[in-house]
Design a protein around this motif. Sequence first.
Motif, PDB file in Angstrom:
ATOM      1  N   GLN A  38       1.086  -1.304   0.057  1.00 46.57           N
ATOM      2  CA  GLN A  38       0.131   0.229   0.153  1.00 46.57           C
ATOM      3  C   GLN A  38       0.776   1.098  -0.344  1.00 46.57           C
ATOM      4  O   GLN A  38       0.770   2.458  -0.888  1.00 46.57           O
ATOM      5  N   LYS A  39       1.823   1.056   0.662  1.00 43.91           N
ATOM      6  CA  LYS A  39       3.218   2.116   0.556  1.00 43.91           C
ATOM      7  C   LYS A  39       3.572   2.682  -0.576  1.00 43.91           C
ATOM      8  O   LYS A  39       4.041   3.740  -1.031  1.00 43.91           O
ATOM      9  N   VAL A  40       4.457   0.832  -1.432  1.00 41.96           N
ATOM     10  CA  VAL A  40       4.713   1.659  -2.521  1.00 41.96           C
ATOM     11  C   VAL A  40       3.355   2.490  -3.812  1.00 41.96           C
ATOM     12  O   VAL A  40       3.875   2.744  -5.022  1.00 41.96           O
ATOM     13  N   GLY A  41       2.132   1.479  -3.020  1.00 40.02           N
ATOM     14  CA  GLY A  41       1.048   2.598  -4.059  1.00 40.02           C
ATOM     15  C   GLY A  41       1.035   4.053  -4.095  1.00 40.02           C
ATOM     16  O   GLY A  41       0.085   4.174  -5.068  1.00 40.02           O
ATOM     17  N   LEU A  42       0.456   4.013  -2.302  1.00 43.64           N
ATOM     18  CA  LEU A  42       0.657   5.782  -2.789  1.00 43.64           C
ATOM     19  C   LEU A  42       1.948   6.150  -3.092  1.00 43.64           C
ATOM     20  O   LEU A  42       2.003   7.790  -3.599  1.00 43.64           O
ATOM     21  N   GLY A  43       3.072   5.822  -2.746  1.00 45.52           N
ATOM     22  CA  GLY A  43       4.617   6.856  -3.066  1.00 45.52           C
ATOM     23  C   GLY A  43       4.514   6.944  -4.835  1.00 45.52           C
ATOM     24  O   GLY A  43       5.003   7.646  -5.090  1.00 45.52           O
ATOM     25  N   ARG A  44       4.073   6.227  -5.432  1.00 47.13           N
ATOM     26  CA  ARG A  44       3.704   5.563  -6.797  1.00 47.13           C
ATOM     27  C   ARG A  44       2.172   6.674  -7.407  1.00 47.13           C
ATOM     28  O   ARG A  44       2.579   7.330  -9.117  1.00 47.13           O
ATOM     29  N   ALA A  45       1.369   6.737  -7.022  1.00 49.03           N
ATOM     30  CA  ALA A  45       0.488   8.005  -6.928  1.00 49.03           C
ATOM     31  C   ALA A  45       1.034   9.276  -7.048  1.00 49.03           C
ATOM     32  O   ALA A  45       1.160  10.429  -7.927  1.00 49.03           O
ATOM     33  N   ILE A  46       2.261   9.716  -5.821  1.00 48.74           N
ATOM     34  CA  ILE A  46       2.733  10.976  -5.686  1.00 48.74           C
ATOM     35  C   ILE A  46       3.112  11.032  -6.751  1.00 48.74           C
ATOM     36  O   ILE A  46       3.785  12.228  -6.783  1.00 48.74           O
ATOM     37  N   ILE A  47       4.476  10.296  -7.005  1.00 51.41           N
ATOM     38  CA  ILE A  47       5.661  10.588  -7.680  1.00 51.41           C
ATOM     39  C   ILE A  47       5.249  11.178  -8.785  1.00 51.41           C
ATOM     40  O   ILE A  47       6.553  12.182  -9.117  1.00 51.41           O
ATOM     41  N   LYS A  48       4.790  10.967  -9.086  1.00 56.95           N
ATOM     42  CA  LYS A  48       4.153  11.638 -10.871  1.00 56.95           C
ATOM     43  C   LYS A  48       4.179  13.014 -10.283  1.00 56.95           C
ATOM     44  O   LYS A  48       3.472  13.768 -11.613  1.00 56.95           O
TER      45      LYS A  48
END
Length: 907
Positions: free
Chosen positions: A812-822
Amino acid sequence: MQDSNILRFTWRHSRKAQIYILFIVLASMPTYFLSLDLPKQIVNGPILGQGFEEPGAAQKFLHLKFSFFGFEFNLFDGIDLQRMQMLFALSGMFLTLIIINGLFKYYINTYKGRLGERMLRRIRFELVDKLLRFPVRHFRRVKSSEIASMVKDEVEPIGGFMGDAFVQPLFLGGQAMTAMAFILVQNLWLGLIALSMISVQFVIIPRLRRHLIRLGKERQITARQLAGRVGEIVEGINHVHVNDTSHYERADVSSRLAKIFYIRYELFQRKFFTKFLNNLLAQLTPFLFYVIGGYFALQGKIDVGQLVAVIAAYKDLPSPIKELIDWDQQRLDVQVKFAQVVEQFDVDSMLDESQQSLPGGPVPPLAFPVEVNNVVVSDDAGNTLLNRARLTIEKGQRIAVLGSSNSGADVLADTLVRLHVPDSGQVTFGGTDMFELNESFLGRRIGYSSGDVFLPQGTLRDSLLYALKHQPVAEREYSGPDQLARQSFIAEARETANSDLDFDADWLNFGHDVDPGERSYAVHRLLVGVLDACGLRDDVFTLGLRGKVDPELNPGFAERVLSARAILRQRMDELKLSGLIELFDPDTYANQATVGENLLFGTPVGDTFQPHNLMSNAYLHGILVKSGLEEMLVEKGIELAETTIGLFQDLPPDHELFNQLTFMDGERLPRYQALMRKVKQSGTASLAEDERSMLVELMFEYIEPQHRMGLVDADLKQKVLAARAAFKAELPEELREAISFYDPDNYNSAASVMDNLLMGRVTYGMARGPERVSDTVLSLLQELGLVDDVLGIGLEFDVGSGGKRLSSAQRQKVGLGRAIIKQPDLLVLNRVIGALDPRQQAAVVNDVMRLVNAQEDPPTVIWVLTNASLASHFDTVCMVAEGKVVEFGNREQLAEKKGAYAKLLEG
């Protein structure tokens, strides 16, 4: 793939290639006819002597002439050859024609094989292209394993047939007609016999094979359903175990396998009966040739050369006839498969191709406001999930969406990113309907994540940067053979309507406004910032310490770790913490390591010297026997087994106390109980080699300070050290790559970064020993500037299929990071951190909001929360209940109104 007729589809997409190869097939027919006629000339001429009755008689060889409208043209007078010369000349010509015909076949088969592979490549790409445009709700009705099976397996024979679709009947039919015409020319009656038998084959065999087509279709459907069922078992294996339904699943699979068995058995019976009948009819014709043709030859109505030529020509006739019948069966078979595949991929409400087209330039910013106008969403069962929802989102708002799990709050978030298609109403961005916008616009300007995160196989870095890989931003430069290979790839891709985008190009849509030399550092800083915000930094740092580094590929890092190792030892002495670590010394037994680790004194590379393979290794076994260590370990193993059985025999196999043992678990205990009974009855001399190995393996996993059974005494240590020295000194050359020995002065490429830093083991039983060592290591790495390097190693961690090597919270943290990173214009987060505890959720929400607020152009944030208290980080609250937006407005004002939000806070 709107056309479900396989022949029309093939002709439309390979017309030029089909016409070309058809001309090649026609060009091969004259040489094939000549190869049939030559045996007659050889038998009648040089062998039987026709035209060579007189001594010294000669005939013309290669006399070429033809007539045209009564005029005769002589192209070549030929060469006069006597009987023996003519025999060798005609035989040489026959061999030449055989070679030419073989080359024709080779070229035709190779060309149609390439043509078939091109069509297969086209079909598979087109299916995946359609898959990427399926409406999201369609994936809830299909099984991933069935779709994958269709793309991978079911279209395989279709592609093979497409190469043969037009070439094969013409090539085989041309050969059959040529041979048939040759037989008719030699003798009308023999030709009619052959023609009648072939006609019977063409009428009866296809009728029998229609049943095979039906059975083949049933087999394909049942096999696909089996694949889907097995996929369900794999995906739901946890539910199988917790509900004790493994026998139910076995019965289900057994039933499906039985159905497939009976279908295939009937198919085999019909298939081989058809084959028997076809072979019988094919062999009946030569029998008639021998009887009737022989009679004609004896009567002088046909010469022997003609009979031999007819039989030789017919020898080549059954094969193309049989293959023609096979081709027709294959055509019917693949037509059924092709129609099924087309039907499965013909889905309503599919995205138009134009909505996934690449933009010609930069994607413009998202237009606000975002308006949700009377949107109604229902599921496949007809249940209303959103009921006339209305909402207006302005640029820069921070919106906390609150509601129970079935309130519709999550559906509202999914609808904003086009994961749900409204039954009525619309979602607009700056007045433009969401479904009129290109996917590149939504995918780059909106960041989205939910609690259900799927991560493809790859590294952690790949998973985070996946959201920035929209299209190539810089082409890779090729030269020499690589450039030719790239040009060939582009040509083939365009020939088969595949994407010609370079997968190895630079796809990362970030950092192109900085100096190229600084770009990798900028990307790393971006990743570190995201890790900090999502609470992933500590996880990735730990993964980095567990990771491995090849010193040949990164010599600078290895040297700095060696320097850090020396400083760490000095630091531990200064802090009076040296007792927390037992350092490895080649001449000393390491008490904190297992007996097996002390024996090898190195890290295994590959499986050769892994703990479970040690006793099966002949070289190591020889060392144990020679040093006398094996007998001692067997005796110690018996003592260890007896003590363990006495302590744990009354406990259930899953008791938590077994977790404290490194050498035995509850499932292995009964095996050792049986072994100890044998030792008591017959003594150690009665033990077989594998039973002795069991006892030695038990001791290999023993650690004296942890297990405290007094088994590692001075005598054992001395023998282990002697065996250690012999093991290293006598190690064969072919085994030297299977282990990396510990060396206090060198970096161990097979060991983790943490092991290389410590070059020892943390002392067991010391209060907060591991934590104090970890804190000291972290502090030292920060001082030496190695933290970013370790984080970089952690980012190379392989997350496994679906990210299953990570915990649900980490995914879930990785999914959150993937949304933020762009760094999107609109950030939609849908119950994204539900696997975290309340304290962790609060920390993540706080850090994420701080990160996005610090951006140059902060995004609008819509966050569906699982904890109402976290709404304090947002300026706006949206309350959803029973599929409706019941409250929407300023958080502080809603709290004062004593409405749904206020009641939620009070509750």
